[in-house]
Design a protein around this motif. Sequence first.
Motif, PDB file in Angstrom:
ATOM      1  N   GLN A   1      58.231  21.321 -15.938  1.00 45.93           N
ATOM      2  CA  GLN A   1      59.135  22.299 -16.538  1.00 45.93           C
ATOM      3  C   GLN A   1      60.404  22.469 -15.705  1.00 45.93           C
ATOM      4  O   GLN A   1      61.495  22.589 -16.244  1.00 45.93           O
ATOM      5  N   VAL A   2      60.248  22.471 -14.386  1.00 48.75           N
ATOM      6  CA  VAL A   2      61.419  22.623 -13.514  1.00 48.75           C
ATOM      7  C   VAL A   2      62.260  21.353 -13.544  1.00 48.75           C
ATOM      8  O   VAL A   2      63.492  21.419 -13.541  1.00 48.75           O
TER       9      VAL A   2
ATOM     10  N   GLN B   1      67.398  23.971  -7.968  1.00 49.53           N
ATOM     11  CA  GLN B   1      67.132  23.023  -6.882  1.00 49.53           C
ATOM     12  C   GLN B   1      66.048  23.557  -5.938  1.00 49.53           C
ATOM     13  O   GLN B   1      65.143  22.808  -5.540  1.00 49.53           O
ATOM     14  N   SER B   2      66.122  24.830  -5.581  1.00 50.02           N
ATOM     15  CA  SER B   2      65.115  25.426  -4.689  1.00 50.02           C
ATOM     16  C   SER B   2      63.746  25.477  -5.366  1.00 50.02           C
ATOM     17  O   SER B   2      62.723  25.199  -4.735  1.00 50.02           O
ATOM     18  N   CYS B   3      63.734  25.831  -6.645  1.00 46.79           N
ATOM     19  CA  CYS B   3      62.464  25.852  -7.383  1.00 46.79           C
ATOM     20  C   CYS B   3      61.892  24.439  -7.485  1.00 46.79           C
ATOM     21  O   CYS B   3      60.671  24.254  -7.364  1.00 46.79           O
ATOM     22  N   LEU B   4      62.752  23.469  -7.681  1.00 45.99           N
ATOM     23  CA  LEU B   4      62.302  22.090  -7.788  1.00 45.99           C
ATOM     24  C   LEU B   4      61.697  21.608  -6.467  1.00 45.99           C
ATOM     25  O   LEU B   4      60.632  20.981  -6.459  1.00 45.99           O
TER      26      LEU B   4
ATOM     27  N   ALA C   1      58.329  23.174  -6.236  1.00 45.47           N
ATOM     28  CA  ALA C   1      57.406  22.590  -7.210  1.00 45.47           C
ATOM     29  C   ALA C   1      56.978  21.182  -6.800  1.00 45.47           C
ATOM     30  O   ALA C   1      55.835  20.786  -7.053  1.00 45.47           O
ATOM     31  N   TYR C   2      57.858  20.426  -6.151  1.00 43.43           N
ATOM     32  CA  TYR C   2      57.462  19.105  -5.652  1.00 43.43           C
ATOM     33  C   TYR C   2      56.343  19.237  -4.621  1.00 43.43           C
ATOM     34  O   TYR C   2      55.416  18.441  -4.597  1.00 43.43           O
TER      35      TYR C   2
ATOM     36  N   SER D   1      53.973  23.635  -8.696  1.00 44.80           N
ATOM     37  CA  SER D   1      54.442  24.689  -9.592  1.00 44.80           C
ATOM     38  C   SER D   1      55.242  25.699  -8.783  1.00 44.80           C
ATOM     39  O   SER D   1      55.240  25.669  -7.548  1.00 44.80           O
ATOM     40  N   VAL D   2      55.894  26.590  -9.499  1.00 38.45           N
ATOM     41  CA  VAL D   2      56.653  27.673  -8.878  1.00 38.45           C
ATOM     42  C   VAL D   2      56.560  28.873  -9.814  1.00 38.45           C
ATOM     43  O   VAL D   2      56.490  28.728 -11.031  1.00 38.45           O
ATOM     44  N   GLU D   3      56.544  30.052  -9.231  1.00 40.29           N
ATOM     45  CA  GLU D   3      56.546  31.283 -10.033  1.00 40.29           C
ATOM     46  C   GLU D   3      57.977  31.784 -10.128  1.00 40.29           C
ATOM     47  O   GLU D   3      58.725  31.737  -9.153  1.00 40.29           O
TER      48      GLU D   3
END
Length: 109
Positions: A56-57, A92-95, A98-99, A103-105
């Motif tokens: 999703q990200v 970019q930070s969420c990605l 997530a890598y 996942s990320v909230e």
Amino acid sequence: MGHDIYGLNKAREEIAYARFSMGNHNALLLYRLLDAYQFYAGVSGTGKSSIFSLQQVEKAMRGYIKFFKTGDSPSESDCTSWDQKQIFNFIQSCLATAYKEKSVEVYFG
């Protein structure tokens, strides 16, 4: 009132932040890129969060690249406005998280 959007890692530590005033239409762009309109409450977010998968990200970043017509590897130096820069940095930070964590909230306040 305004949109305070936080990215959180699995330890619930803040890894990303974006702030938009209640009248700033660019907030909708970030909601759109994240496919998260259900968390948009007009003058602010709903106060709820959701878990976004790596896929999703990645999709949000592809949407960013398409919308801003950047190259396949956009950077902060490509940004022409403050809002574009904070949207890029947020995704970019969420990605990056997530890598690492798959996942990320994201909290939409």
